[in-house]
Enzyme design. Sequence first.
Site, short mmCIF file in Angstrom:
data_model
loop_
_atom_site.label_atom_id
_atom_site.label_comp_id
_atom_site.label_asym_id
_atom_site.label_seq_id
_atom_site.Cartn_x
_atom_site.Cartn_y
_atom_site.Cartn_z
N THR A 158 -8.52 -48.40 14.57
CA THR A 158 -8.86 -47.37 15.25
C THR A 158 -10.02 -46.86 14.77
O THR A 158 -10.10 -45.98 13.61
CB THR A 158 -7.61 -46.17 15.12
OG1 THR A 158 -6.52 -46.75 15.87
CG2 THR A 158 -8.06 -45.06 16.19
N GLN A 159 -11.39 -47.19 15.40
CA GLN A 159 -12.52 -46.59 14.65
C GLN A 159 -13.21 -45.25 15.38
O GLN A 159 -14.16 -44.92 15.05
CB GLN A 159 -13.46 -47.64 14.59
CG GLN A 159 -13.04 -48.63 13.33
CD GLN A 159 -12.73 -48.04 12.10
OE1 GLN A 159 -13.39 -47.12 11.61
NE2 GLN A 159 -11.57 -48.08 11.65
#
Lengths: 217, 260, 281
Positions: free
Chosen positions: C46-47
């Site tokens: 998850t960026q």
Amino acid sequence: MDAINVDINHLKKGEVSLGTSIMAVTFKDGVILGADSRTTTGTYIANRVTDKLTQIQDKIWCCRSGSAADTQAVADIVKYHLQMYKANNNGKSPSTKIAASIFQELCYNNKDNLSAGIICAGYDEKNGGEVYTIPLGGSLHQHEYAISGSGSVFIYGYCKKNYKPNMTKDETVNFIKTSLSQAIKWDGSSGGVIRMIVLTKSGIERLLFLPDEYVNA
Amino acid sequence: MTSIGTGYDLSNSIFSPDGRNFQVEYASKAVENAGTSLGIRTKDGIVLATEKIITSKLLVPNKNKRIQTIDRHVGVVYSGLIPDGRHFVNRGRDEAESFRSLYKEPIGIPGLLDRLGYYVQAYTCYNSVRPFGINAIVGGIDDDGPHLYMVEPSGVYWGYYAAAAGKGRQTAKAELEKLDLTTISTRDAVKEAARIIYLAHEDNKDKEFELELTWISKEETNGLHKFVPKDLLEEAIKYAEEEGDDDGSSDSSSDEEMDD
Amino acid sequence: MNHNPFHWGRPSDSTYGPYNQQIAHASNVNPMARQQQQSDFPTMHTQRPMMTGTSVLAIKYQDGIVIAADNMGSYGSLMKLDNVERLLKVGQDTIVGISGDLSDLQAIQRILNDLEIDESYDAGDDEDALAAGLKANHVHEYLTRIMYNRRSKMDPLWNACIVAGFDDEGKSFLKYVDLLGVAFASPTLATGFGAHLAIPLLRQRVDSEADVKKLTKADAIQLIKDCMKVLFYRDARSLDKYSMAVLSESDQKVEFHKDVKVEDMKWAFAKGIKGYGMPQL
């Protein structure tokens, strides 16, 4: 670990995508799903008569938006899980919520590798028509009606103002037809025909509207 | 069970020539001598009860609970080897959690029992393990209403209106059969359960016991598995003691018939 | 000192030459990507948040805590949802307010739900056993461990959370934890835009623990309402509909208000604003 490593990023870039207008609306007797039929690679229309409405169980269907490959793969896996559910629960059909939850689980756990925006809608005797959305990050939300895809942004206001709970089937079909015709009109990535699936107690019905039948809707 | 294993009872994975698995039958023996447990399915819920044998005066009263929760809506009571029961319950909790993590909703009771029955059965197939020394009565409410099951050491499980296990099971079953289980309310079933446990204790008179009672009901507990509140427990015990006195005088003869 | 944490604890390149990734197939970065990028940063998950929720606000008052969060789910600048509940109830009397990614919010919701079930197993027959068992300080500590663990895997849950409730002694408990695992307590807390816009307003009334005693329940509620109004004025990702929970220490109760609307907005002064400097009609 050291298998042949292919950089798929350049493949992902040119991916066939469903720049789309899709929606699903609950009504008095059940739920109706609707979608345009355009599939594009960049600005080229790869398929102008696509069917973006996919059956997951008898009366659980989904509208797919995002990458065609990703959403097809995800839909196939969900279908498998629901068959397993049915087999493991004495033939009991899974609810729409369960189907949507599995979509959510897959989209959330693989969020880095997927571009999939899904509307999952279904009918069962107990809960009637239900609509769930699984947007890009992999969250899960229930709605009375839902719109999604690139074309949907043009019709947020129209739908909010014109949706009424407990519409008749004809009212609902017209609502979807008008909404999608506007989305198609303003969104370059949406177009072609309008397809619908009507899920009610009495069964599954397919509807098709050609451009000259909906442009003035 | 008169025949002796004569060597065929040494391993789980070996049948005797007449087609029996002695280890499973011996496991049932462990259950037969334990404190009585019972479960009742009512029209909208489940009642579980057990005669908890007090093995020492040094144990704190009303602690060391025997009836356990698998998920919010599922309860278990078992007679037999307590650690086996705890392991069984832990497996149930794992199954319930894994179901919830995929489907995002509570597990259905028949589905849970499919999984637990399979697990218990697996313990009758390998010579590295022994069967579960318990009869577990599992009750819960799901979308289809209340369900009550009993799992035996062989892995067999059936759905019941009411089930009993342990030393006083014959007495208990005879009493349970007298109840109108299709119309009984959960609140009434709590009192009947208490009465039957007290009655069944006659088979185990020499030992001290404590009554443990839980219930699940849409109306009373919002579908959650809970211990019955103190006031109702006291009411049930009072009812059990009064009825017990009556029974003692009137049908003491029939009581003896039931003993085996 | 080399401040890049991914170089810490390694033999220095200047002495030993660059580390050969082929040894033990140590990298999980694919070779083509490695040629392009210099660093051997681990694969990341998850960026960036997709669907998001904005601020959560909370303040302590003399007999408890008021906490609020609006009901909007944003997708970039698009308001995709107007019915998101971002105040989660955990156990009997703990409220966790969450901002940031909504899919991660739901993941936290599932994690806390599992925790609640786990805790209820041994609750016994005591009616209030669950309440006695799972208190706000436990929830917060657990959440801190979850958040820090995930950030250490370079896979953070993209959220900032405020935990409001009562501790073991029944005292008001208010603490923050975010995607980095950073945790702290303060009598006034806010996440996201609220940290910029609401905190100064909240601190005007409650600057330290000592000021908490002076703030009444009614004033605290009004203060939070005013802050939600300011946020609606100035946060482009906010909504005029929100949820608010009021916790009171004296009776250990939580009042939950849904669909609260922003009230008493002032817009009429717009009439007097004409042009942008030079006099005009």
